[in-house]
Motif scaffolding. Structure first.
Motif, PDB file in Angstrom:
ATOM      1  N   ASN A   8       0.811  -1.219   0.000  1.00  0.00           N
ATOM      2  CA  ASN A   8       0.000   0.000   0.000  1.00  0.00           C
ATOM      3  C   ASN A   8       0.846   1.272   0.000  1.00  0.00           C
ATOM      4  N   LEU A   9       1.875   1.307  -0.833  1.00  0.00           N
ATOM      5  CA  LEU A   9       2.807   2.433  -0.857  1.00  0.00           C
ATOM      6  C   LEU A   9       2.187   3.615  -1.595  1.00  0.00           C
ATOM      7  N   LYS A  10       2.254   4.800  -0.957  1.00  0.00           N
ATOM      8  CA  LYS A  10       1.714   6.023  -1.567  1.00  0.00           C
ATOM      9  C   LYS A  10       2.685   7.173  -1.346  1.00  0.00           C
ATOM     10  N   LYS A  11       2.752   8.068  -2.350  1.00  0.00           N
ATOM     11  CA  LYS A  11       3.577   9.267  -2.229  1.00  0.00           C
ATOM     12  C   LYS A  11       3.035  10.344  -3.153  1.00  0.00           C
ATOM     13  N   SER A  12       2.823  11.540  -2.581  1.00  0.00           N
ATOM     14  CA  SER A  12       2.374  12.687  -3.359  1.00  0.00           C
ATOM     15  C   SER A  12       3.351  13.835  -3.193  1.00  0.00           C
ATOM     16  N   PHE A  13       3.465  14.641  -4.231  1.00  0.00           N
ATOM     17  CA  PHE A  13       4.240  15.870  -4.196  1.00  0.00           C
ATOM     18  C   PHE A  13       3.278  17.003  -4.532  1.00  0.00           C
ATOM     19  N   GLY A  14       2.730  17.623  -3.501  1.00  0.00           N
ATOM     20  CA  GLY A  14       1.691  18.615  -3.717  1.00  0.00           C
ATOM     21  C   GLY A  14       0.453  17.946  -4.294  1.00  0.00           C
ATOM     22  N   ALA A  15       0.003  18.456  -5.428  1.00  0.00           N
ATOM     23  CA  ALA A  15      -1.194  17.893  -6.059  1.00  0.00           C
ATOM     24  C   ALA A  15      -0.888  16.689  -6.944  1.00  0.00           C
ATOM     25  N   ILE A  16       0.395  16.371  -7.085  1.00  0.00           N
ATOM     26  CA  ILE A  16       0.791  15.253  -7.955  1.00  0.00           C
ATOM     27  C   ILE A  16       0.863  13.964  -7.141  1.00  0.00           C
ATOM     28  N   HIS A  17       0.040  12.992  -7.501  1.00  0.00           N
ATOM     29  CA  HIS A  17       0.042  11.687  -6.831  1.00  0.00           C
ATOM     30  C   HIS A  17       1.008  10.767  -7.587  1.00  0.00           C
ATOM     31  N   ALA A  18       2.269  10.788  -7.182  1.00  0.00           N
ATOM     32  CA  ALA A  18       3.308  10.064  -7.916  1.00  0.00           C
ATOM     33  C   ALA A  18       3.156   8.557  -7.781  1.00  0.00           C
ATOM     34  N   VAL A  19       2.834   8.095  -6.587  1.00  0.00           N
ATOM     35  CA  VAL A  19       2.665   6.662  -6.315  1.00  0.00           C
ATOM     36  C   VAL A  19       1.353   6.469  -5.576  1.00  0.00           C
ATOM     37  N   THR A  33      11.840  -6.641 -12.426  1.00  0.00           N
ATOM     38  CA  THR A  33      11.961  -5.419 -13.218  1.00  0.00           C
ATOM     39  C   THR A  33      10.680  -4.614 -13.179  1.00  0.00           C
ATOM     40  N   ILE A  34      10.828  -3.323 -12.900  1.00  0.00           N
ATOM     41  CA  ILE A  34       9.705  -2.390 -12.905  1.00  0.00           C
ATOM     42  C   ILE A  34       9.785  -1.572 -14.182  1.00  0.00           C
ATOM     43  N   ILE A  35       8.737  -1.629 -14.993  1.00  0.00           N
ATOM     44  CA  ILE A  35       8.704  -0.867 -16.239  1.00  0.00           C
ATOM     45  C   ILE A  35       7.462   0.006 -16.261  1.00  0.00           C
ATOM     46  N   GLY A  36       7.531   1.078 -17.032  1.00  0.00           N
ATOM     47  CA  GLY A  36       6.400   1.978 -17.156  1.00  0.00           C
ATOM     48  C   GLY A  36       6.812   3.218 -17.912  1.00  0.00           C
ATOM     49  N   PRO A  37       5.857   3.992 -18.404  1.00  0.00           N
ATOM     50  CA  PRO A  37       6.184   5.218 -19.131  1.00  0.00           C
ATOM     51  C   PRO A  37       6.821   6.253 -18.216  1.00  0.00           C
ATOM     52  N   ASN A  38       7.415   7.284 -18.805  1.00  0.00           N
ATOM     53  CA  ASN A  38       7.979   8.364 -18.012  1.00  0.00           C
ATOM     54  C   ASN A  38       6.900   8.967 -17.119  1.00  0.00           C
ATOM     55  N   GLY A  39       7.260   9.231 -15.863  1.00  0.00           N
ATOM     56  CA  GLY A  39       6.310   9.800 -14.921  1.00  0.00           C
ATOM     57  C   GLY A  39       5.364   8.797 -14.306  1.00  0.00           C
ATOM     58  N   ALA A  40       5.622   7.498 -14.508  1.00  0.00           N
ATOM     59  CA  ALA A  40       4.722   6.467 -13.981  1.00  0.00           C
ATOM     60  C   ALA A  40       4.902   6.229 -12.490  1.00  0.00           C
ATOM     61  N   GLY A  41       6.032   6.701 -11.920  1.00  0.00           N
ATOM     62  CA  GLY A  41       6.285   6.502 -10.495  1.00  0.00           C
ATOM     63  C   GLY A  41       7.346   5.468 -10.193  1.00  0.00           C
ATOM     64  N   LYS A  42       8.076   5.017 -11.216  1.00  0.00           N
ATOM     65  CA  LYS A  42       9.084   3.968 -11.021  1.00  0.00           C
ATOM     66  C   LYS A  42      10.189   4.419 -10.063  1.00  0.00           C
ATOM     67  N   THR A  43      10.807   5.566 -10.374  1.00  0.00           N
ATOM     68  CA  THR A  43      11.942   6.027  -9.580  1.00  0.00           C
ATOM     69  C   THR A  43      11.509   6.403  -8.167  1.00  0.00           C
ATOM     70  N   THR A  44      10.351   7.047  -8.022  1.00  0.00           N
ATOM     71  CA  THR A  44       9.852   7.392  -6.686  1.00  0.00           C
ATOM     72  C   THR A  44       9.618   6.143  -5.859  1.00  0.00           C
ATOM     73  N   THR A  45       9.064   5.114  -6.478  1.00  0.00           N
ATOM     74  CA  THR A  45       8.857   3.842  -5.773  1.00  0.00           C
ATOM     75  C   THR A  45      10.184   3.273  -5.303  1.00  0.00           C
ATOM     76  N   LEU A  46      11.173   3.263  -6.192  1.00  0.00           N
ATOM     77  CA  LEU A  46      12.486   2.742  -5.837  1.00  0.00           C
ATOM     78  C   LEU A  46      13.103   3.553  -4.698  1.00  0.00           C
ATOM     79  N   GLU A  47      13.005   4.870  -4.772  1.00  0.00           N
ATOM     80  CA  GLU A  47      13.613   5.725  -3.747  1.00  0.00           C
ATOM     81  C   GLU A  47      12.974   5.518  -2.377  1.00  0.00           C
ATOM     82  N   MET A  48      11.683   5.227  -2.340  1.00  0.00           N
ATOM     83  CA  MET A  48      11.037   4.914  -1.064  1.00  0.00           C
ATOM     84  C   MET A  48      11.525   3.582  -0.520  1.00  0.00           C
ATOM     85  N   ILE A  49      11.626   2.590  -1.384  1.00  0.00           N
ATOM     86  CA  ILE A  49      12.109   1.277  -0.943  1.00  0.00           C
ATOM     87  C   ILE A  49      13.547   1.367  -0.451  1.00  0.00           C
TER      88      ILE A  49
END
Length: 309
Positions: A8-19, A33-49
């Motif tokens: 249930n991982l969640k992360k927002s930056f202001g009004a942007i719901h990144a994860v 492997t985590i894949i997705g388009p640019n801005g999908a939340g891949k890097t933010t997810t990794l940085e939280m983990i």
């Protein structure tokens, strides 16, 4: 028990719901492997983990360990290669590795790391003189110096030429042979398909699906794309098109000038019938090919987007 579990991982930056409500687990020794388009939340997810960004909500477990209670222990168990790596350009690869080794309670011998990343011959060159591929291999070596159980690689081959990219692939496969768990993000579908035990497709901050590459492709369709081109011109292609449409195994066709594309669940029988028709009509087929569905087809089907670097 999974070596890594994300709940249930969640992360927002202001009004942007990144994860938004990310969930998955990773088994020991997997290339996940985590894949997705640019801005999908891949890097933010990794940085939280990785403990670099604090989640707004959710839980991250490394076995029975979590960041709130066991941060120091977790840091010894993971190795991180971020998109932008910090290394000392005026030091050599060997000196960089030796320096990073002092940051941990235990360290894998520098000699072994240099051999693993194929930089033994460049061990005494200043980092600023290394090629892009060599710098990326060193970045992976720095992530490996603590001999971690889990290695995080965030788009490690972006911007590299095909040969340098395959050198990185070899390292990832060697890590798997060593029993390491690799969490990978990438923009390259071929890379994800060849390296991954399982793939997690993320879009708009959510997990769309998780499975093995082959299972994802199988879920998409059992059809195969057959392509033919005719020496006898567009009329031959059109007649073959009309013939193909009545075959039970053919779901759809497309004709363009002298070329014909068709989708079939049984390419062998379809081609047998089609070649019987062309022989009867005395049409000459210039080229024929059967294209397997790929992970890129899966990506487009699930996200509705074309892949962009």
């Amino acid at each position: 028990m999974p070596i890594l579990e994300v709940k249930n991982l969640k992360k927002s930056f202001g009004a942007i719901h990144a994860v938004q409500n990310i969930n998955f687990s990773v088994g020991a020794g997997e290339v996940f492997t985590i894949i997705g388009p640019n801005g999908a939340g891949k890097t933010t997810t990794l940085e939280m983990i990785e403990g670099l960004v604090t989640p707004d909500q959710g839980e991250i477990y490394f076995g029975e360990l979590n960041w709130d209670q066991h941060a120091k222990t977790i840091k010894q168990k993971i190795g991180v290669q971020p998109q932008s790596s910090a290394m000392f350009d005026l030091l050599t690869p060997e000196e960089n590795l030796n320096l990073f080794a002092t940051f941990y309670d235990k360290a894998r011998p520098t000699e072994e790391i240099l051999e693993l990343i194929n930089l033994t011959d460049h061990r005494n060159n200043h980092v600023k003189k290394l090629s892009g591929g060599q710098r990326q291999r060193l970045a992976i070596g720095l992530a490996m110096i603590s001999d971690p159980d889990i290695i995080f690689l965030d788009e490690p081959t972006t911007g590299l030429d095909p040969q340098a990219r395959r050198n990185i692939w070899d390292i990832i496969l060697q890590l798997k042979e060593l029993g390491k768990t690799t969490i990978l993000t990438t923009h390259y579908m071929e890379e994800a398909e060849k390296l991954s035990d399982r793939v997690c497709i993320v879009d708009q901050g959510k997990v769309i699906t998780v499975d093995t590459p082959s299972a994802l492709i199988e879920k998409l369709t059992k059809e195969r794309e057959v392509r033919l081109s005719f020496l006898d011109g567009s009329e031959a292609a059109e007649q073959a098109n009309l013939f193909s449409k009545v075959l039970e195994s053919v779901s759809r066709t497309e004709r363009e000038n002298t070329s014909l594309k068709l989708w079939t669940t049984n390419p062998e029988d379809t081609l047998y019938d089609l070649f019987g028709f062309t022989k009867e009509k005395n049409y000459q087929v210039e080229q024929v090919s059967i294209r397997e569905m790929s992970l890129e087809d899966v990506f487009i089907a699930f996200t509705g987007k074309e892949w962009r670097d």
